[in-house]
Design a protein around this motif. Sequence first.
Motif, PDB file in Angstrom:
ATOM      1  N   ARG A  10      20.677  90.995  37.291  1.00 40.98           N
ATOM      2  CA  ARG A  10      21.724  89.885  36.102  1.00 40.98           C
ATOM      3  C   ARG A  10      20.203  88.471  35.965  1.00 40.98           C
ATOM      4  NH1 ARG A  10      27.166  91.384  36.128  1.00 40.98           N
ATOM      5  NH2 ARG A  10      27.658  92.132  38.054  1.00 40.98           N
ATOM      6  N   LEU A  11      20.416  88.694  34.865  1.00 36.91           N
ATOM      7  CA  LEU A  11      19.433  87.747  34.438  1.00 36.91           C
ATOM      8  C   LEU A  11      19.550  86.506  33.301  1.00 36.91           C
ATOM      9  CD1 LEU A  11      16.120  89.566  34.042  1.00 36.91           C
ATOM     10  CD2 LEU A  11      16.616  88.547  35.896  1.00 36.91           C
ATOM     11  N   PRO A  12      20.012  85.670  33.389  1.00 34.91           N
ATOM     12  CA  PRO A  12      20.234  84.014  32.439  1.00 34.91           C
ATOM     13  C   PRO A  12      19.419  84.604  31.508  1.00 34.91           C
ATOM     14  CG  PRO A  12      19.018  83.704  34.007  1.00 34.91           C
ATOM     15  CD  PRO A  12      18.768  84.662  34.064  1.00 34.91           C
ATOM     16  N   ARG A  13      20.434  84.291  30.239  1.00 32.94           N
ATOM     17  CA  ARG A  13      19.508  84.746  28.910  1.00 32.94           C
ATOM     18  C   ARG A  13      19.405  82.660  29.028  1.00 32.94           C
ATOM     19  NH1 ARG A  13      24.091  88.312  27.603  1.00 32.94           N
ATOM     20  NH2 ARG A  13      24.911  86.845  26.597  1.00 32.94           N
ATOM     21  N   THR A  14      18.538  82.686  26.807  1.00 33.50           N
ATOM     22  CA  THR A  14      18.571  81.399  26.623  1.00 33.50           C
ATOM     23  C   THR A  14      19.642  80.227  27.240  1.00 33.50           C
ATOM     24  OG1 THR A  14      16.561  82.380  25.235  1.00 33.50           O
ATOM     25  CG2 THR A  14      17.402  79.946  25.193  1.00 33.50           C
ATOM     26  N   GLU A  15      21.006  81.217  26.295  1.00 27.86           N
ATOM     27  CA  GLU A  15      22.375  80.071  26.150  1.00 27.86           C
ATOM     28  C   GLU A  15      22.783  79.362  27.912  1.00 27.86           C
ATOM     29  OE1 GLU A  15      23.210  84.577  24.835  1.00 27.86           O
ATOM     30  OE2 GLU A  15      21.411  83.015  24.749  1.00 27.86           O
ATOM     31  N   HIS A  16      22.548  80.953  28.354  1.00 30.30           N
ATOM     32  CA  HIS A  16      22.940  80.504  30.274  1.00 30.30           C
ATOM     33  C   HIS A  16      21.341  79.256  30.605  1.00 30.30           C
ATOM     34  CE1 HIS A  16      24.052  84.992  29.944  1.00 30.30           C
ATOM     35  NE2 HIS A  16      25.422  84.159  29.495  1.00 30.30           N
ATOM     36  N   SER A  66      17.859  70.316  41.936  1.00 26.91           N
ATOM     37  CA  SER A  66      16.046  70.422  42.424  1.00 26.91           C
ATOM     38  C   SER A  66      16.167  72.510  41.744  1.00 26.91           C
ATOM     39  CB  SER A  66      15.872  70.084  43.196  1.00 26.91           C
ATOM     40  OG  SER A  66      16.586  70.587  44.233  1.00 26.91           O
ATOM     41  N   ALA A  67      17.124  72.738  41.780  1.00 28.48           N
ATOM     42  CA  ALA A  67      17.317  74.055  41.082  1.00 28.48           C
ATOM     43  C   ALA A  67      17.589  74.231  40.014  1.00 28.48           C
ATOM     44  CB  ALA A  67      18.657  74.768  42.235  1.00 28.48           C
ATOM     45  N   ARG A  68      17.175  76.015  39.950  1.00 24.75           N
ATOM     46  CA  ARG A  68      16.911  77.147  39.012  1.00 24.75           C
ATOM     47  C   ARG A  68      18.313  78.004  38.441  1.00 24.75           C
ATOM     48  NH1 ARG A  68      13.560  80.070  38.944  1.00 24.75           N
ATOM     49  NH2 ARG A  68      13.240  81.082  40.518  1.00 24.75           N
ATOM     50  N   LEU A  69      18.686  78.735  37.778  1.00 23.00           N
ATOM     51  CA  LEU A  69      19.776  79.430  37.585  1.00 23.00           C
ATOM     52  C   LEU A  69      19.759  80.091  38.378  1.00 23.00           C
ATOM     53  CD1 LEU A  69      22.346  79.546  36.418  1.00 23.00           C
ATOM     54  CD2 LEU A  69      21.702  80.500  34.498  1.00 23.00           C
ATOM     55  N   GLU A  70      18.530  81.015  38.384  1.00 18.20           N
ATOM     56  CA  GLU A  70      18.458  82.718  38.914  1.00 18.20           C
ATOM     57  C   GLU A  70      18.652  82.727  40.914  1.00 18.20           C
ATOM     58  OE1 GLU A  70      16.163  80.854  37.040  1.00 18.20           O
ATOM     59  OE2 GLU A  70      15.357  82.231  35.903  1.00 18.20           O
ATOM     60  N   GLN A  71      18.311  81.193  41.560  1.00 14.74           N
ATOM     61  CA  GLN A  71      18.709  81.467  42.612  1.00 14.74           C
ATOM     62  C   GLN A  71      19.975  81.145  43.109  1.00 14.74           C
ATOM     63  OE1 GLN A  71      15.706  77.768  42.280  1.00 14.74           O
ATOM     64  NE2 GLN A  71      16.652  77.358  44.620  1.00 14.74           N
ATOM     65  N   PHE A  72      21.016  81.048  42.239  1.00 16.72           N
ATOM     66  CA  PHE A  72      22.357  81.148  42.596  1.00 16.72           C
ATOM     67  C   PHE A  72      23.602  82.432  42.228  1.00 16.72           C
ATOM     68  CE2 PHE A  72      21.911  76.654  41.800  1.00 16.72           C
ATOM     69  CZ  PHE A  72      22.023  76.279  42.863  1.00 16.72           C
TER      70      PHE A  72
END
Length: 234
Positions: A10-16, A66-72
């Motif tokens: 589940r890796l986010p792309r640029t648009e995410h 303070s979070a990054r999308l990958e953390q969720f």
Amino acid sequence: MTTETPWHIRLPRTEHEHWFKNLVNLHDLTQHWIRDLQVDRPAHFLPRGLDENLRQHLWVLENLSSARLEQFLDDQSPGDFLSQLEKAIWAFQSWTLSQILGENKSQPNSPIKNLLEQTSWKAGRLISEVRWKRLKTLGKLDLATIFFSLQDSPLSGYPHSKGNLVRRATQKTVEIELQHCPHQLTFPEIQSHQDLLCQLHSQWCRGFIYTLNPQVVIEHTMSSPRCTQRWRIG
């Protein structure tokens, strides 16, 4: 050579990432209201009718800045997570207004509403300063450039819409329809505050544009089928 991400990762792309950044900044507006008006908002005071999926995202809202999308991301796709997060942010923004207004919500010119407008203006200016601080012409942008700048903002509706539709444009005036203002959203949690949210977001817009060119005057009109704005060089 193009490398595709395996379906189970589940890796986010640029648009995410861009969508997430806009949602964080939209939630920042709520946080400004909370700080400036000193709102007491423990989670158990949230309306009982709040959708369970939104309740599950309340802990996320406490850690957005303070979070990054990958953390969720766990077993959800980035798109599914962001769609649910967006609903939660709008619901929480509307709920926050309910807590702030209390008995004053029937008074259209109350000091509380004036303070909300001032806070929204400052929040918009702050985001604009952060996003466009490297521009050498900051403070002197023309209306066409400002329009495209606003398309890359938390009020753009990305990735659902382009945010604004130009109805008429000259060198010194631009008339636009708002395609993603609160009146265009179907979230039931915000329906009781759509008018006020629209007004406060227009103040956010004024603050955002003030950084780009303080000479721009904005006239905001709530109308059907879409709300409109007229920008002019004052």
